[in-house]
Design a protein around this motif. Sequence first.
Motif, PDB file in Angstrom:
ATOM      1  N   GLU A   1       6.049   9.323 -19.730  1.00  0.00           N
ATOM      2  CA  GLU A   1       7.247   9.448 -18.915  1.00  0.00           C
ATOM      3  C   GLU A   1       8.337  10.239 -19.606  1.00  0.00           C
ATOM      4  N   GLY A   2       8.450  10.126 -20.918  1.00  0.00           N
ATOM      5  CA  GLY A   2       9.440  10.886 -21.660  1.00  0.00           C
ATOM      6  C   GLY A   2      10.840  10.760 -21.102  1.00  0.00           C
ATOM      7  N   MET A   3      11.501  11.900 -20.935  1.00  0.00           N
ATOM      8  CA  MET A   3      12.890  11.949 -20.483  1.00  0.00           C
ATOM      9  C   MET A   3      13.074  11.492 -19.037  1.00  0.00           C
ATOM     10  N   VAL A   4      12.010  11.424 -18.267  1.00  0.00           N
ATOM     11  CA  VAL A   4      12.127  11.101 -16.847  1.00  0.00           C
ATOM     12  C   VAL A   4      11.906   9.621 -16.551  1.00  0.00           C
TER      13      VAL A   4
ATOM     14  N   LYS B   1       0.871  -1.180   0.000  1.00  0.00           N
ATOM     15  CA  LYS B   1       0.000   0.000   0.000  1.00  0.00           C
ATOM     16  C   LYS B   1       0.907   1.228   0.000  1.00  0.00           C
ATOM     17  N   ILE B   2       0.809   2.030  -1.047  1.00  0.00           N
ATOM     18  CA  ILE B   2       1.686   3.184  -1.215  1.00  0.00           C
ATOM     19  C   ILE B   2       0.864   4.465  -1.175  1.00  0.00           C
ATOM     20  N   LEU B   3       1.311   5.407  -0.374  1.00  0.00           N
ATOM     21  CA  LEU B   3       0.707   6.733  -0.297  1.00  0.00           C
ATOM     22  C   LEU B   3       1.543   7.693  -1.128  1.00  0.00           C
ATOM     23  N   VAL B   4       0.914   8.361  -2.078  1.00  0.00           N
ATOM     24  CA  VAL B   4       1.564   9.416  -2.853  1.00  0.00           C
ATOM     25  C   VAL B   4       1.002  10.727  -2.331  1.00  0.00           C
ATOM     26  N   LEU B   5       1.852  11.492  -1.652  1.00  0.00           N
ATOM     27  CA  LEU B   5       1.458  12.768  -1.051  1.00  0.00           C
ATOM     28  C   LEU B   5       2.094  13.885  -1.855  1.00  0.00           C
TER      29      LEU B   5
ATOM     30  N   ASN C   1       0.266  -0.336 -12.071  1.00  0.00           N
ATOM     31  CA  ASN C   1       0.573  -1.353 -13.085  1.00  0.00           C
ATOM     32  C   ASN C   1       1.433  -2.475 -12.511  1.00  0.00           C
ATOM     33  N   ALA C   2       2.119  -2.188 -11.392  1.00  0.00           N
ATOM     34  CA  ALA C   2       2.948  -3.200 -10.731  1.00  0.00           C
ATOM     35  C   ALA C   2       2.212  -3.827  -9.546  1.00  0.00           C
ATOM     36  N   ASP C   3       0.886  -3.682  -9.521  1.00  0.00           N
ATOM     37  CA  ASP C   3       0.018  -4.281  -8.505  1.00  0.00           C
ATOM     38  C   ASP C   3       0.129  -3.665  -7.115  1.00  0.00           C
ATOM     39  N   ALA C   4       0.627  -2.458  -7.008  1.00  0.00           N
ATOM     40  CA  ALA C   4       0.610  -1.772  -5.717  1.00  0.00           C
ATOM     41  C   ALA C   4      -0.786  -1.182  -5.507  1.00  0.00           C
ATOM     42  N   ASP C   5      -1.163  -1.044  -4.262  1.00  0.00           N
ATOM     43  CA  ASP C   5      -2.418  -0.403  -3.887  1.00  0.00           C
ATOM     44  C   ASP C   5      -2.065   1.056  -3.598  1.00  0.00           C
ATOM     45  N   VAL C   6      -2.440   1.965  -4.487  1.00  0.00           N
ATOM     46  CA  VAL C   6      -1.983   3.357  -4.434  1.00  0.00           C
ATOM     47  C   VAL C   6      -3.095   4.283  -3.971  1.00  0.00           C
ATOM     48  N   THR C   7      -2.747   5.154  -3.025  1.00  0.00           N
ATOM     49  CA  THR C   7      -3.620   6.236  -2.591  1.00  0.00           C
ATOM     50  C   THR C   7      -2.892   7.537  -2.879  1.00  0.00           C
ATOM     51  N   HIS C   8      -3.538   8.448  -3.592  1.00  0.00           N
ATOM     52  CA  HIS C   8      -2.932   9.744  -3.895  1.00  0.00           C
ATOM     53  C   HIS C   8      -3.706  10.825  -3.166  1.00  0.00           C
ATOM     54  N   ILE C   9      -3.006  11.613  -2.367  1.00  0.00           N
ATOM     55  CA  ILE C   9      -3.633  12.761  -1.710  1.00  0.00           C
ATOM     56  C   ILE C   9      -2.799  14.001  -2.020  1.00  0.00           C
ATOM     57  N   ALA C  10      -3.477  15.149  -2.025  1.00  0.00           N
ATOM     58  CA  ALA C  10      -2.810  16.423  -2.283  1.00  0.00           C
ATOM     59  C   ALA C  10      -2.852  17.264  -1.012  1.00  0.00           C
ATOM     60  N   LEU C  11      -1.726  17.836  -0.667  1.00  0.00           N
ATOM     61  CA  LEU C  11      -1.638  18.664   0.536  1.00  0.00           C
ATOM     62  C   LEU C  11      -2.654  19.805   0.506  1.00  0.00           C
ATOM     63  N   ALA C  12      -2.973  20.303  -0.685  1.00  0.00           N
ATOM     64  CA  ALA C  12      -3.951  21.391  -0.820  1.00  0.00           C
ATOM     65  C   ALA C  12      -5.321  21.005  -0.272  1.00  0.00           C
ATOM     66  N   ASP C  13      -5.613  19.698  -0.227  1.00  0.00           N
ATOM     67  CA  ASP C  13      -6.895  19.219   0.297  1.00  0.00           C
ATOM     68  C   ASP C  13      -6.895  19.077   1.816  1.00  0.00           C
TER      69      ASP C  13
ATOM     70  N   ARG D   1       0.569  11.518 -10.856  1.00  0.00           N
ATOM     71  CA  ARG D   1      -0.219  10.645 -11.733  1.00  0.00           C
ATOM     72  C   ARG D   1       0.656   9.612 -12.443  1.00  0.00           C
ATOM     73  N   ILE D   2       1.821  10.049 -12.931  1.00  0.00           N
ATOM     74  CA  ILE D   2       2.710   9.128 -13.639  1.00  0.00           C
ATOM     75  C   ILE D   2       3.200   8.030 -12.695  1.00  0.00           C
ATOM     76  N   VAL D   3       3.656   8.413 -11.506  1.00  0.00           N
ATOM     77  CA  VAL D   3       4.168   7.420 -10.554  1.00  0.00           C
ATOM     78  C   VAL D   3       3.026   6.524 -10.063  1.00  0.00           C
ATOM     79  N   SER D   4       1.869   7.108  -9.787  1.00  0.00           N
ATOM     80  CA  SER D   4       0.719   6.310  -9.322  1.00  0.00           C
ATOM     81  C   SER D   4       0.339   5.258 -10.361  1.00  0.00           C
ATOM     82  N   ARG D   5       0.316   5.656 -11.622  1.00  0.00           N
ATOM     83  CA  ARG D   5      -0.014   4.712 -12.698  1.00  0.00           C
ATOM     84  C   ARG D   5       1.041   3.605 -12.786  1.00  0.00           C
ATOM     85  N   SER D   6       2.305   3.973 -12.676  1.00  0.00           N
ATOM     86  CA  SER D   6       3.386   2.989 -12.730  1.00  0.00           C
ATOM     87  C   SER D   6       3.288   2.009 -11.562  1.00  0.00           C
ATOM     88  N   LEU D   7       2.986   2.509 -10.374  1.00  0.00           N
ATOM     89  CA  LEU D   7       2.830   1.649  -9.193  1.00  0.00           C
ATOM     90  C   LEU D   7       1.618   0.726  -9.339  1.00  0.00           C
TER      91      LEU D   7
END
Length: 191
Positions: free
Chosen positions: A167-170, A11-15, A37-49, A29-35
């Motif tokens: 992902e491009g150059m990154v 379970k990965i939190l993307v803050l 796709n690798a079967d991680a359970d991803v939660t994305h939250i934004a500090l602004a919220d 979004r890019i990292v969350s999608r990559s995670l």
Amino acid sequence: MLSVLADIGPKILVLSAGGASGAGPTLARIVSRSLANADADVTHIALADYPMPLLASGPGGNASVLPDNARKIARHLAMHDGVLLISGEVNASLPAAVKNMIDWVSLVPGAPWNGPPVVLATLTGKTGGQTAVGDHLRTVLEAAGVRDIPGTFVFRTAELEAAGEGEGMVSIRIRAVTDMLLRAIPRQLPV
């Protein structure tokens, strides 16, 4: 029906410390999608919220009134096996809102920062090797109680904007961030 715990990745939190648009949410979004796709359970939250008042120090400070949003972020930390903290940069340091959030969350009982490993991703508009914000962020998080910071990655806003939703150059750094987070060992977390 899942019958084996191994069927579920960590379970990965993307803050993301940024707002709703710009390089921070794009990276999240890019990292969350990559995670995912690798079967991680991803939660994305934004500090602004999760707005919080400025933490005042010294006599007459407001540290005795813990904001609910600090508790909510602490609960997120407790429920995840790994964290990706995405922060921008202001004058070669971390933004005030990020420092304020770290400080408030560190006041939540139970040492919430002393939990999952925290991978750092910093965003800069500079073209030179800007590592100062990552170093400062690492120092602040260690003082707040983080014991495991396996890596710090610097992303330039221009290269993320050029990548769009791809992902491009990154791509090499995205894979490194993803691999580092996927190494988080799933903990026995409360249900």
